[in-house]
Design an enzyme around this catalytic site. Structure first.
Site, PDB file in Angstrom:
ATOM      1  N   CYS A 196       5.751  -2.752   0.774  1.00 15.91           N
ATOM      2  CA  CYS A 196       6.441  -1.762   1.599  1.00 15.91           C
ATOM      3  C   CYS A 196       7.481  -0.999   0.793  1.00 15.91           C
ATOM      4  O   CYS A 196       8.230  -0.194   1.355  1.00 15.91           O
ATOM      5  CB  CYS A 196       7.093  -2.437   2.816  1.00 15.91           C
ATOM      6  SG  CYS A 196       8.356  -3.660   2.391  1.00 15.91           S
ATOM      7  N   GLU A 230       3.622   2.633   2.350  1.00 11.34           N
ATOM      8  CA  GLU A 230       3.075   1.297   2.131  1.00 11.34           C
ATOM      9  C   GLU A 230       1.965   1.408   1.080  1.00 11.34           C
ATOM     10  O   GLU A 230       1.146   2.337   1.128  1.00 11.34           O
ATOM     11  CB  GLU A 230       2.501   0.754   3.439  1.00 11.34           C
ATOM     12  CG  GLU A 230       2.478  -0.742   3.528  1.00 11.34           C
ATOM     13  CD  GLU A 230       3.682  -1.308   4.265  1.00 11.34           C
ATOM     14  OE1 GLU A 230       3.717  -2.538   4.437  1.00 11.34           O
ATOM     15  OE2 GLU A 230       4.572  -0.540   4.656  1.00 11.34           O
TER      16      GLU A 230
END
Length: 371
Positions: free
Chosen positions: A327, A361
């Site tokens: 992330c 992401e």
């Protein structure tokens, strides 16, 4: 994220800029051309939380800008939220505004919804909740059930938690033609963009398609990736530190009849110590055999924004295959600077979990270099 940035007409331009930035950041590690997985333009968030702002008779959902954290910004519409949250928001506010028992010292409201149609609302207070609150909250829940029949409501204050319904929602995700059910607990981490989450899980499963042996998973959460990945391996050892996530993951294994997976409550640093046989953990006694007897050839990691610590990077560098969901591209780059000494990046993917923000992401598949 300021809602002023939510301009669907500019989505492709903003996405292209993020793709360019992340690709440039990871270019020193010889990553291939990325597969790009887009988000819906609106209605993609399954979670939302708002401060409640009281001013006379007025009551509003508000958020705060990072550059001006003291000035509340009233939220009259929230287009990035899923349909159920957008329907519940005004209906909830209409009831609470005129109900002194429900509005008095109400500090925050949190929404959690699913693609499967369930929702949970948490009302957070700066006062003790009396039986009179519970009676009014039950009426509120009954009123809102016309919009969402599968609705639970929770009241929270200091050392109090009153549950009307369940303390979780049950999500159903369809991955590669198979449905998986997940308990998602209130105030526990879940992926906010459910449809992009499905794409991430499917991508991870695709990378594992031709792998064999056993899988070690770090940071498994509630089993988001664990359940589908378990179909690809003989055995799975999945680790997680947060107690509520461990409980959810074990429930989810049972609910989906996954029998080849064991959830162990360990931090990543502790897993490293166990793998290096420098420390024994009583919790590992729950395994069906000693850890060193598993055929652990693949490791799957989905770490927090800080990425993998140095010891964990060194530990995973001994696996044949690493599937890494990140992330935070910056910490991914830092980890790749070490991992690419032993591995090459075979696949690269970008998942737009957070449209209209700078966040992206990433997914990488790393294969061990030939000796």
């Amino acid at each position: 994220m300021p809602l002023s940035r939510v301009i669907p007409e500019q989505y492709e331009e903003l996405l292209a800029a993020k793709v360019e930035r992340v690709s440039r950041l990871l270019d020193p590690y010889a990553v291939p051309e990325p597969s790009i997985f887009r988000s819906a333009l609106t209605g993609f968030r399954m979670r939302a939380e708002f401060r409640m702002w009281h001013q006379g008779d007025a009551l509003d959902y508000v958020m705060f800008r990072r550059d001006d954290p003291k000035t509340p910004v009233p939220i009259k519409a929230f287009p990035i939220a899923c349909d159920s949250i957008r329907q519940l928001m005004p209906a909830l506010l209409d009831v609470i505004k005129g109900n002194q028992e429900l509005r008095r010292k109400l500090f925050q409201v949190e929404f959690l919804s699913t693609l499967a149609g369930e929702s949970l609302i948490t009302l957070v207070y700066h006062r003790k909740l009396e039986p009179s609150w519970e009676a009014e909250a039950q009426k509120l829940r009954d009123d809102l059930s016309t919009l969402c029949p599968e609705l639970s409501l929770i009241g929270r204050s200091r050392k109090q938690k009153i549950i009307l319904g369940q303390e979780w929602v049950c999500e159903t995700l369809d991955i590669e033609g198979q449905s998986f059910r997940y308990q998602q607990y209130e105030q526990a981490f879940t992926q906010p963009n459910a449809r992009v989450n499905i794409k991430m899980i499917a991508w991870a499963c695709e990378q594992a398609l031709n792998l064999s042996g056993d899988l070690l998973e770090l940071y498994c959460g509630n089993g988001n990736f664990t359940l589908p990945l378990a179909l690809r391996f003989d055995n799975v050892i999945a680790t997680e530190l947060a107690k509520v996530s461990v409980r959810a993951a074990r429930n989810n294994l049972d609910m989906n009849a996954v029998r080849n997976t064991q959830i162990i409550r360990l931090a990543a640093e502790e897993v490293t110590q166990a793998m290096n046989q420098v420390r024994e953990f009583r919790r590992l006694q729950d395994l069906s055999k000693p850890l060193h007897e598993y055929d652990l050839r693949t490791v799957f990691v989905d770490p927090p924004r800080a990425g993998l610590d140095d010891q964990t990077v060194e530990m995973v560098s001994h696996f044949e295959t690493i599937i890494y969901i990140s992330c935070n591209p910056e910490t991914l780059a830092s980890n790749l600077a070490v991992l690419c000494n032993t591995h090459t990046v075979e696949m690269f993917a970008l998942f737009d979990q957070f449209p209209y923000t700078d966040h992206m992401e990433c997914g990488v598949l790393l294969k061990q270099k030939e000796p």
